[in-house]
Design a protein around this motif. Structure first.
Motif, mmCIF file in Angstrom:
data_model
loop_
_atom_site.group_PDB
_atom_site.id
_atom_site.type_symbol
_atom_site.label_atom_id
_atom_site.label_comp_id
_atom_site.label_asym_id
_atom_site.label_seq_id
_atom_site.Cartn_x
_atom_site.Cartn_y
_atom_site.Cartn_z
ATOM 1 N N THR A 99 0.805 -1.218 0.000
ATOM 2 C CA THR A 99 0.000 0.000 0.000
ATOM 3 C C THR A 99 0.843 1.275 0.000
ATOM 4 O O THR A 99 0.383 2.318 -0.479
ATOM 5 C CB THR A 99 -0.960 0.018 1.204
ATOM 6 O OG1 THR A 99 -0.221 -0.083 2.420
ATOM 7 C CG2 THR A 99 -1.942 -1.140 1.123
ATOM 8 N N MET A 111 -6.741 -4.647 8.131
ATOM 9 C CA MET A 111 -7.309 -3.343 7.788
ATOM 10 C C MET A 111 -8.676 -3.561 7.151
ATOM 11 O O MET A 111 -8.806 -4.320 6.179
ATOM 12 C CB MET A 111 -6.387 -2.591 6.832
ATOM 13 C CG MET A 111 -6.835 -1.185 6.505
ATOM 14 S SD MET A 111 -5.603 -0.286 5.504
ATOM 15 C CE MET A 111 -4.288 -0.063 6.700
ATOM 16 N N TYR A 119 -12.519 -1.776 5.824
ATOM 17 C CA TYR A 119 -13.177 -0.561 5.352
ATOM 18 C C TYR A 119 -14.676 -0.681 5.629
ATOM 19 O O TYR A 119 -15.323 -1.620 5.158
ATOM 20 C CB TYR A 119 -12.943 -0.371 3.856
ATOM 21 C CG TYR A 119 -11.501 -0.114 3.497
ATOM 22 C CD1 TYR A 119 -10.961 1.170 3.578
ATOM 23 C CD2 TYR A 119 -10.671 -1.152 3.079
ATOM 24 C CE1 TYR A 119 -9.643 1.414 3.252
ATOM 25 C CE2 TYR A 119 -9.343 -0.917 2.749
ATOM 26 C CZ TYR A 119 -8.838 0.367 2.835
ATOM 27 O OH TYR A 119 -7.524 0.602 2.521
ATOM 28 N N SER A 167 -14.542 4.475 6.368
ATOM 29 C CA SER A 167 -13.793 4.490 7.624
ATOM 30 C C SER A 167 -12.810 3.332 7.587
ATOM 31 O O SER A 167 -13.197 2.181 7.385
ATOM 32 C CB SER A 167 -14.735 4.340 8.814
ATOM 33 O OG SER A 167 -14.011 4.284 10.027
ATOM 34 N N CYS A 168 -11.529 3.639 7.763
ATOM 35 C CA CYS A 168 -10.479 2.631 7.696
ATOM 36 C C CYS A 168 -10.061 2.281 9.121
ATOM 37 O O CYS A 168 -9.471 3.105 9.833
ATOM 38 C CB CYS A 168 -9.294 3.167 6.899
ATOM 39 S SG CYS A 168 -7.916 2.035 6.806
ATOM 40 N N GLU A 169 -10.363 1.063 9.560
ATOM 41 C CA GLU A 169 -10.038 0.606 10.908
ATOM 42 C C GLU A 169 -8.891 -0.401 10.838
ATOM 43 O O GLU A 169 -8.810 -1.207 9.900
ATOM 44 C CB GLU A 169 -11.250 -0.070 11.557
ATOM 45 C CG GLU A 169 -12.517 0.763 11.552
ATOM 46 C CD GLU A 169 -12.482 1.890 12.570
ATOM 47 O OE1 GLU A 169 -11.628 1.818 13.479
ATOM 48 O OE2 GLU A 169 -13.296 2.821 12.456
ATOM 49 N N THR A 196 -10.810 8.374 8.126
ATOM 50 C CA THR A 196 -11.851 8.368 7.096
ATOM 51 C C THR A 196 -11.254 8.886 5.794
ATOM 52 O O THR A 196 -10.548 9.899 5.794
ATOM 53 C CB THR A 196 -13.040 9.245 7.500
ATOM 54 O OG1 THR A 196 -13.611 8.737 8.709
ATOM 55 C CG2 THR A 196 -14.107 9.240 6.412
#
Length: 275
Positions: free
Chosen positions: A150, A248, A250, A234-236, A220
């Motif tokens: 990434t 990860m 979404y 929202s990326c947790e 976010t």
């Protein structure tokens, strides 16, 4: 340094280790539960007097090398070794960088179903992903393994539909997180990635030279999907214990346009998979 806590920790860990665990003869009558102090001292390469004083809570500050040697002598887990290092004010030893996906993380990906998710290691290599991530981003299986990273997407690739402002913000966070992991320059994989990205991206090189340190936190971000349009995601990030891996995911707030769009993508995934 917390001498009393260090002393108590060493005593309890020593009592837990059986002689047979470390290749010693456990026969005969032993008055000591677990290993003797002399046995720990010999295995760690320190004097009996020095080790005894540590267990007595004397205000000694063992070196990093001595702490790691004691951890080996006492058969400590990675977490226990790092706890022991913390007691004497030393930085933790990072766990080895992952090349394969943790089995529990793999099961989690499979069970998330409609939630786009992937597993990353400490240098942001994508080790595994689910079908919804393919639907959201790309068919990752078609990419060379080197490109399934990434950080490379953010600094040398298309960043999968992320707008310039979000991409720059994410880039700053990820670079600070990479440095904050404590793996550079000792980890060859991280060192190689930093060298390559510094050469290929002036933006990455500039951010890296700032020496910012941070931890990846929920964020976010907005991306534009070619079929369903703008998505506010929202990326947790969920850590996998005793590894350098993170899951990860979404997600979208229920009832929002992004939520409905993700449900639509999931329906397409089901149709394509024959489910």
């Amino acid at each position: 340094m917390n001498a009393a806590e260090l002393a108590g920790f060493l005593r309890t860990r020593r009592a837990r280790v059986q002689p047979a665990d470390v290749g010693l003869d456990g026969g005969g009558r032993r008055q000591t539960r677990g290993l003797r102090r002399a046995e720990v001292a010999e295995r760690a390469g320190v004097s009996l007097d020095y080790y005894t004083r540590l267990e007595q809570g004397r205000r000694l500050r063992p070196s990093r090398q001595v702490v790691i040697a004691l951890a080996r002598a006492l058969h400590l887990s990675d977490g226990e070794r790092n706890y022991l290092l913390g007691l004497v004010g030393e930085a933790a030893v990072p766990v080895p960088m992952s090349r394969t996906t943790d089995a529990g993380a793999r099961r989690l990906l499979d069970q998330l179903g409609a939630v786009p998710a992937m597993v990353l290691n400490s240098r942001y290599d994508i080790l595994a992903w689910n079908r919804m991530l393919d639907a959201l981003v790309a068919n990752l299986a078609e990419l060379p393994e080197r490109e399934r990273n990434t950080l490379r997407w953010l600094f040398t690739g298309p960043a999968a539909g992320i707008g310039p402002r979000d991409r720059a913000r994410l880039g700053r966070r990820c670079v600070a997180d990479l440095r904050g992991s404590g793996r550079y320059p000792d980890d060859p994989g991280v060192r190689q990635l930093v060298t390559e990205l510094s050469r290929e991206s002036g933006e990455f090189a500039e951010l890296w030279e700032r020496h910012d340190v941070g931890v990846h936190r929920p964020v976010t971000k907005r991306m534009v999907h070619p079929d369903v349009g703008a998505l506010d995601l929202s990326c947790e990030v969920l850590t996998v214990p005793d590894t350098d891996q993170r899951v990860m995911v979404y997600t979208a707030a229920p009832g929002t346009g992004t939520d409905r769009a993700l449900r639509g993508l999931w329906a397409r995934v089901g149709e394509q998979g024959g489910c």
